[in-house]
Design an enzyme around this catalytic site. Structure first.
Site, PDB file in Angstrom:
ATOM      1  N   HIS B 121      65.850  53.357  34.028  1.00 40.24           N
ATOM      2  CA  HIS B 121      67.275  54.117  33.525  1.00 40.24           C
ATOM      3  C   HIS B 121      67.959  52.149  34.010  1.00 40.24           C
ATOM      4  O   HIS B 121      67.879  52.089  35.304  1.00 40.24           O
ATOM      5  CB  HIS B 121      67.643  54.685  34.385  1.00 40.24           C
ATOM      6  CG  HIS B 121      69.060  56.180  33.887  1.00 40.24           C
ATOM      7  ND1 HIS B 121      70.759  54.659  34.517  1.00 40.24           N
ATOM      8  CD2 HIS B 121      69.644  55.773  33.334  1.00 40.24           C
ATOM      9  CE1 HIS B 121      71.716  55.235  33.924  1.00 40.24           C
ATOM     10  NE2 HIS B 121      71.091  56.339  33.121  1.00 40.24           N
ATOM     11  N   ASP B 198      64.881  55.726  42.495  1.00 41.84           N
ATOM     12  CA  ASP B 198      65.799  56.159  41.695  1.00 41.84           C
ATOM     13  C   ASP B 198      64.573  57.961  41.718  1.00 41.84           C
ATOM     14  O   ASP B 198      63.783  57.955  40.502  1.00 41.84           O
ATOM     15  CB  ASP B 198      65.922  55.545  40.665  1.00 41.84           C
ATOM     16  CG  ASP B 198      66.752  56.345  39.656  1.00 41.84           C
ATOM     17  OD1 ASP B 198      67.063  57.223  40.311  1.00 41.84           O
ATOM     18  OD2 ASP B 198      66.995  56.063  38.032  1.00 41.84           O
ATOM     19  N   GLN B 201      65.965  61.921  38.134  1.00 43.67           N
ATOM     20  CA  GLN B 201      65.767  62.345  37.574  1.00 43.67           C
ATOM     21  C   GLN B 201      64.263  63.601  38.035  1.00 43.67           C
ATOM     22  O   GLN B 201      63.530  64.258  37.377  1.00 43.67           O
ATOM     23  CB  GLN B 201      64.605  61.528  36.204  1.00 43.67           C
ATOM     24  CG  GLN B 201      65.763  61.374  35.449  1.00 43.67           C
ATOM     25  CD  GLN B 201      66.654  62.254  34.606  1.00 43.67           C
ATOM     26  OE1 GLN B 201      66.473  63.076  34.289  1.00 43.67           O
ATOM     27  NE2 GLN B 201      67.416  61.785  34.125  1.00 43.67           N
ATOM     28  N   LYS B 224      73.045  65.931  37.823  1.00 48.63           N
ATOM     29  CA  LYS B 224      71.600  66.836  37.191  1.00 48.63           C
ATOM     30  C   LYS B 224      71.109  67.392  37.196  1.00 48.63           C
ATOM     31  O   LYS B 224      69.756  68.530  37.382  1.00 48.63           O
ATOM     32  CB  LYS B 224      70.941  65.340  36.728  1.00 48.63           C
ATOM     33  CG  LYS B 224      71.481  64.345  36.956  1.00 48.63           C
ATOM     34  CD  LYS B 224      70.291  62.955  36.335  1.00 48.63           C
ATOM     35  CE  LYS B 224      71.337  61.680  35.307  1.00 48.63           C
ATOM     36  NZ  LYS B 224      71.496  61.454  34.282  1.00 48.63           N
ATOM     37  N   CYS B 364      70.372  54.545  28.338  1.00 45.74           N
ATOM     38  CA  CYS B 364      70.197  54.165  29.242  1.00 45.74           C
ATOM     39  C   CYS B 364      69.031  53.208  29.302  1.00 45.74           C
ATOM     40  O   CYS B 364      68.243  52.685  30.258  1.00 45.74           O
ATOM     41  CB  CYS B 364      71.161  54.480  29.859  1.00 45.74           C
ATOM     42  SG  CYS B 364      72.352  54.722  29.983  1.00 45.74           S
TER      43      CYS B 364
END
Lengths: 171, 406
Positions: B121, B198, B201, B224, B364
């Protein structure tokens, strides 16, 4: 976890919770409004004229030579449009072509736009309001899809003025 | 047995009147919120709201307790050794910017190597690209295999050049690929690199143990994972955080300020300048409790089942291409696809006409789009409140799009 209800006896009775299902969204500066409420799913934006133009675009391709050309990208979705124009000595558009890739709305509006401006003078096209194209497109669009519909218009104006008119369009 | 229909009843926005009912398949962008999280916000603002770390009155003590209590809760959830290593941010983007800016500026030298990947991303790509450029460091990205996984051979080639930092995502927000974080981290450490993960997700969908993964930094977003927008978490190893300069400066992050010199607060406050979004942090606490109540192992299994059903049914449609790993391997509930002859925005708009909300665009992740050879994809992303009926509605909507453009 305790839940606190909304007091009906507020000291500021004019303050009410917004009902997002009743919100209307202005389409740019024109009078159009998109209703996000109950009728959201009633009318398809994929009407026959949109589908017809997107499946069978008019004036798609390139001119050689051309007098004006410009291309631009919608950064939100990556749609690309290039417009080329040929103009006679009297300043009348005698040939026009567009090329690019994108959604049905951007491709159909580009196709319609090329049909509209063929035979018009450059000065008249410069003065043409975006509503003329939106009337031709003829569907209610959300702000995001409005950008799709106006990408070709933006590119056309930029080609005639030699610069982006994005600020003018979205101010 | 995971009862997604019962879970769905906990989310007011998914139970609004109207036909067709809303099928929300864009949780990869932002999840919906259960009533307990909404109640937590209302409750905080109705009973405890005041600024933290300052007051001596009862409300301020309550706000402090709620704020610091959630920090403890987050530390236990992530299995962080100490809550001092849990920093509240606005989200993943701010968390990664904090690391790239603070650690990156203090540690990168001209000629150093920063390794990212082509499935990032932008929030895990651009901050590192920018600091590398600023410091004269090289910036390289691990390529992908045909099945949408990181090319581990290329990763080894880049590690052989002794990078200073490896920044990558746990789960691809486009492909649903789950990267082998533990192995890649051990390999990075073996050549002296730190790892910034990251987890935007992954944290909402699977159990995370920062000590087991052994990553140096981990960033995640509350919104999220059922929490309000406006709160995220940066986990960082204490020794690294202590050696780093502050990111933003101002209130809350100081020890002593004089005309001549300012000294800084201890962790975690050194990295939390200004008034934090306490209500949102409290909401995050409620969201974590809710998800733990459902069980992360069951959540991951449920989402894999939905992804498998979606991949199977979409692949069965002529003219539909599904990107990313198949359902025969562990993967997240993110399914990107293309429909021949229909632009992704038109697919999404026609699905919307049927009450199905999906994402269309570059997500993104423009370097990944380029790698896939497309400008955009349509993406369905599943979460706890999605049912097998939602998958059917998705597939029916795609067939509708195909009929309109036939």
């Amino acid at each position: 976890m305790m839940s606190i209800g909304w007091s009906r006896e507020s000291a500021t009775p004019n303050v009410s919770l917004p009902d997002f299902r009743e919100i209307r969204v202005d389409c740019g500066r024109c009078a159009r409004q998109t209703f996000l409420g109950e009728n959201l799913f009633v009318d398809s934006i994929y009407r026959e004229n949109i589908l017809e133009h997107s499946k069978h675009p008019q004036n798609k391709g390139h001119l050689d030579p051309y007098d004006y050309a410009f291309e631009d990208t919608n950064p939100l979705c990556g749609d690309e449009i290039r417009i080329e124009l040929r103009v006679d000595d009297a300043g009348v558009i005698i040939d026009v072509a567009f090329d690019g890739q994108g959604c049905a709305i951007s491709q159909a509006s580009a196709s319609m736009l090329t049909e509209m401006i063929l035979g018009m003078s450059v000065e008249d096209v410069k003065a043409m309001p975006k509503d003329d194209l939106l009337d031709e497109v003829g569907i209610e669009l959300s702000p995001a899809r409005l950008k799709c519909a106006l990408l070709s218009f933006n590119v056309l104006k930029a080609s005639l003025y030699g610069k982006s008119v994005d600020e003018e369009l979205h101010s | 047995m995971f009862d997604a229909a019962a879970v769905k009843r906990d989310f007011p926005i998914l139970n609004q009147p109207g036909e067709p009912s809303l099928v929300f398949l864009d949780s990869g962008a932002s999840s919906q919120k259960p009533q307990v999280v909404i109640d937590a916000l209302v409750n905080y603002y109705s009973t405890a709201n005041s600024n933290v770390h300052r007051g001596v009155y009862k409300l301020a003590v309550a706000a402090d307790a709620a704020f610091d209590g959630t920090r403890e809760q987050v530390a236990m959830w992530l299995n962080a050794p100490s809550s001092d290593e849990v920093i509240f941010t606005r989200g993943t983007t701010e968390a990664i910017n904090l690391v790239a800016s603070s650690w990156g500026r203090a540690n990168l030298q001209p000629g150093d190597l920063v390794v990212s990947t082509l499935m990032e991303h932008h929030s895990s790509f651009v901050p590192w690209q920018m600091v590398a450029e600023e410091k004269g460091a090289r910036f390289e990205a691990v390529r992908l295999t045909a099945s949408g996984e990181l090319d581990q051979d290329h990763y080894q080639e880049l590690l052989a050049q002794h990078p200073k930092v490896v920044a990558f995502t746990h789960v691809s927000n486009v492909l649903g690929t789950i990267n082998p974080v533990k192995e890649m981290t051990a390999q990075a450490h073996a050549v002296g690199a730190i790892v910034c993960l990251d987890a935007a997700q992954s944290a909402p969908h699977m159990a995370i143990d920062v000590q087991d993964l052994d990553v140096d930094f981990l960033a995640l977003s509350g919104h999220k994972m059922l929490a309000p927008m406006g709160v995220g978490v940066l986990y960082g190893k204490r020794a690294l955080l202590e050696a780093m300069p502050p990111y933003q400066s101002g209130g809350s992050m100081i020890r002593k300020v004089t005309l001549e010199k300012t000294t800084f607060a201890n962790l975690p406050h050194k990295f939390e300048a200004g008034t934090p979004s306490v209500g949102d942090v409290v909401g995050l606490g409620a969201a974590i409790s809710y998800l733990q109540g459902l069980g992360f192992a069951d959540i991951a299994r449920h989402e894999h089942d939905l992804a498998a059903a979606a991949i199977g049914q979409l692949n069965a449609l002529p003219g539909v291409t599904v990107y990313g790993p198949g359902a025969d391997v562990p993967r997240a509930g993110v399914v990107s696809f293309a429909v021949d002859g229909v632009h992704p925005h038109d697919v999404a708009a026609l699905l919307d006409e049927k009450g199905v909300a999906v994402r269309a665009g570059h997500h993104c992740a423009q370097p990944l789009m380029r790698e896939l050879g497309v400008t955009a994809t349509t993406r369905a992303s599943f979460y706890v409140y999605n049912t097998i009926d939602d998958v059917d509605r998705l597939v029916e909507g795609v067939r509708h799009a195909q009929r309109v453009f036939a």
